[in-house]
Design an enzyme around this catalytic site. Structure first.
Site, PDB file in Angstrom:
ATOM      1  N   GLU A 125       8.718  -0.652 -15.588  1.00  0.00           N
ATOM      2  CA  GLU A 125       9.539   0.323 -14.837  1.00  0.00           C
ATOM      3  C   GLU A 125      10.865   0.583 -15.571  1.00  0.00           C
ATOM      4  O   GLU A 125      11.306   1.722 -15.693  1.00  0.00           O
ATOM      5  CB  GLU A 125       9.830  -0.183 -13.424  1.00  0.00           C
ATOM      6  N   SER A 217       4.062 -11.080 -10.973  1.00  0.00           N
ATOM      7  CA  SER A 217       4.726 -10.038 -10.181  1.00  0.00           C
ATOM      8  C   SER A 217       6.228 -10.313 -10.131  1.00  0.00           C
ATOM      9  O   SER A 217       6.672 -11.327  -9.593  1.00  0.00           O
ATOM     10  CB  SER A 217       4.131 -10.027  -8.763  1.00  0.00           C
ATOM     11  N   SER A 261       3.367  -6.595  -3.858  1.00  0.00           N
ATOM     12  CA  SER A 261       2.058  -6.278  -4.434  1.00  0.00           C
ATOM     13  C   SER A 261       0.980  -7.246  -3.939  1.00  0.00           C
ATOM     14  O   SER A 261      -0.066  -7.364  -4.564  1.00  0.00           O
ATOM     15  CB  SER A 261       2.156  -6.314  -5.958  1.00  0.00           C
TER      16      SER A 261
HETATM   17  S1  SF4 Z   1       8.284   1.424  -2.402  1.00  0.00           S
HETATM   18 FE1  SF4 Z   1       7.453  -0.236  -3.654  1.00  0.00          FE
HETATM   19  S2  SF4 Z   1       6.763   0.748  -5.538  1.00  0.00           S
HETATM   20 FE2  SF4 Z   1       8.171   2.142  -4.519  1.00  0.00          FE
HETATM   21  S3  SF4 Z   1      10.124   1.668  -5.424  1.00  0.00           S
HETATM   22 FE3  SF4 Z   1       9.945   0.472  -3.559  1.00  0.00          FE
HETATM   23  S4  SF4 Z   1       9.194  -1.495  -4.251  1.00  0.00           S
HETATM   24 FE4  SF4 Z   1       8.815  -0.023  -5.926  1.00  0.00          FE
END
Ligand code: SF4
Length: 282
Positions: A125, A217, A261
């Site tokens: 990310e 994770s 996750s």
């Molecule tokens: S909703 Fe989940 S995937 Fe989206 S930014 Fe937040 S933590 Fe990351």
């Protein structure tokens, strides 16, 4: 033994959405891949594999005619370009909040700010956010690193969506003395803060805490760190099989939380196991 489960635990909006997109795509496309595991959870990745969804480790593994799902934490600009050149069909499951972090970083850069990204340097990310910035930027993963930034006229700061707000605030405070003008774009996602606060609350109440989620994770590891600072006997487990029952001897209060996750069935298995210990089934 009382079992406390964090009020916010498991799949966040973006992960839930991404998994749904992959499941739908599995019924629609052949030669279907995700670019890297769709989420950092080996159990779910294996389940998807049985439905015909393979993991491509990089764009090199993909050839024309295949379809690729982009993960919730997005991809680097260079990877998008390669996919376009190779004529690979894209199904985009990037979380809208991650897209927002991309656009905030780009806008800061366009407006002449030196961009500071608070996040883990090697996380996809963060690499994704950095790849869209055309001007100067740096990545810091701790307040200590923020001290090393040279004085600038204008600094703009963004964060990896899963970072801890309290640490972000510390970095912002340090950056105030590193520039004449500071623009703060708090791109930390609410889901993360909710999970971290809920985990903290449970960790404060219990003697043993289980943090459930993939060992790879990032957000689960952060929950583990937060909980272990509060509750000495905190364990990071991927599945119920990793629970060492002996740590529960004489324990009256046990807590459970899970990363963004972690699929619900895996959390439920852990809770069921703990209930089983309670009534002598385990
Ligand atoms: S909703 Fe989940 S995937 Fe989206 S930014 Fe937040 S933590 Fe990351």
């Amino acid at each position: 033994m009382e079992i406390y489960v964090a009020q916010h635990a498991g799949f966040c909006f973006g992960v839930e959405r991404a998994v749904k997109i992959v499941r739908n795509a599995a019924g629609e496309y052949k030669n279907l891949y995700t670019l890297g595991p769709i989420i950092h959870n080996p159990q779910l990745v294996n389940e998807l594999k049985s439905q015909g969804v393979d993991v491509a480790e990089s764009t090199d593994d993909l050839s024309e005619g295949s379809t690729v799902v982009l993960r919730s934490h997005g991809v680097e600009k260079q990877e998008l370009n390669i996919l376009a050149k190779k004529n690979i069909h894209i199904v985009d499951a990037t979380c809208p909040y991650v897209n927002k972090a991309h656009s905030e970083a780009v806008n800061l850069s366009k407006d002449g700010y030196f961009v500071v990204i608070f996040g883990e340097k090697d996380h996809p990310e963060v690499k994704g956010i950095a790849s869209y910035i055309e001007g100067e930027y740096t990545i810091v993963s701790s307040p200590e690193e923020a001290y090393n930034i040279d004085f600038r006229e204008k600094i703009g700061v963004v964060a990896q969506t899963t970072q801890e707000k309290a640490v972000f605030d510390k970095i912002v405070d340090i950056l105030r003395n590193r520039c004449r003008e500071l623009k703060i774009s708090n791109t930390i996602c609410n889901a993360t803060t909710l999970r971290q606060n809920a985990a903290r609350k449970v960790a404060e109440m219990v003697e043993v805490m289980f943090v459930v989620g993939g060992k790879n994770s990032a957000n689960t590891r952060r929950l583990y760190k937060i909980c272990s600072e509060i509750c000495e006997k905190t364990f990071h487990i991927e599945t119920k099989e990793e629970i060492d029952k002996s740590v529960l001897i004489g324990v009256n209060k046990v807590g459970v939380t899970a990363g963004a996750s972690t699929p619900k069935n895996i959390i439920d298995d852990v809770i069921e196991y703990l209930n089983g210990v309670n009534n002598g089934r385990e």
